[in-house]
Design an enzyme around this catalytic site. Sequence first.
Site: not given
Ligand code: NAP
Length: 252
Positions: A144, A157
């Site tokens: 991140s 986080y």
């Molecule tokens: P998101 O849309 O909220 O998706 C999160 C994913 O993680 C979902 O598929 C969710 O599946 C899964 N997940 C959450 N808790 C879980 C658990 N206990 N066991 C198994 N799966 C679980 O988030 P995103 O933005 O795509 O983020 C993906 C990654 O990128 C994360 O690590 C996040 O920190 C990182 N990131 C995101 C951003 C951003 O701007 N969006 C920036 C930097 C880093 P379920 O629905 O089944 O729970």
Amino acid sequence: MNTLFDLSGKVAIVTGCNTGLGQGMAVALAQAGCHIVGVNRSDSSDTRERVQSNGQSYLEVRVDLGDTKVIDSILKATLDKFGRVDVLVNNAGIIRRNDAVDFTEADWDAVMDLNSKSLFFLSQAVAKQFISQGEGGKIINIASMLSFQGGIRVPSYTASKSAVLGLTRLMANEWAKYGICTNAIAPGYMATNNTEALQQDESRNREILGRIPAGRWGTPQDMAGACIFLASDAANYVNGHTLAVDGGWLAR
Ligand code: NAP
């Protein structure tokens, strides 16, 4: 040249791929030739359809990665179906927002358990499998901007994603000798469920957009190139690096 990025017949485990960045990377890896093992708590049929429409197989593993006890079952299901694994994308992650003075232990543990602890122990299990296969492998951790910066109102986080950057280096240091390349991708501000609250907050949204040189939020598709690169032979001598995919955010 194209064979450098050809992932035909490889097997990739992608955690958290039913939506958002994980879905973007699972589909991109399938387009490059990978079969996908999708690890989620909830239904991932949308991702299954997109992977299969690219001619690849999809195995759904429904587990809660908040508990490391499930890790053996992920490896077992993968090996039962495909007999091997070549790529691990540690993408599943959550965020909890509150002022540091009010932040609860429950919000600390939930985020650290998934974003750092499960990431490490799933990597450990997959690395053991890579070592026994004897052909190396690729681990891609999702970091991140808060692997580099402090952030605000997100203490667990920030701690968890700073740990991801450090662990990526540690795993590279210990496992590169087995041909295992461990790297990370640090997404910038990407439009997904995870950032819904920020996108809806008019003043934060304006501040964020004002700082991104590219002038827009990132998308799940923006993860594709970096993910395919780090999963491919093109990255065979890239170890312990965290690659920002951030529209230039860190350059400001
Ligand atoms: P998101 O849309 O909220 O998706 C999160 C994913 O993680 C979902 O598929 C969710 O599946 C899964 N997940 C959450 N808790 C879980 C658990 N206990 N066991 C198994 N799966 C679980 O988030 P995103 O933005 O795509 O983020 C993906 C990654 O990128 C994360 O690590 C996040 O920190 C990182 N990131 C995101 C951003 C951003 O701007 N969006 C920036 C930097 C880093 P379920 O629905 O089944 O729970």
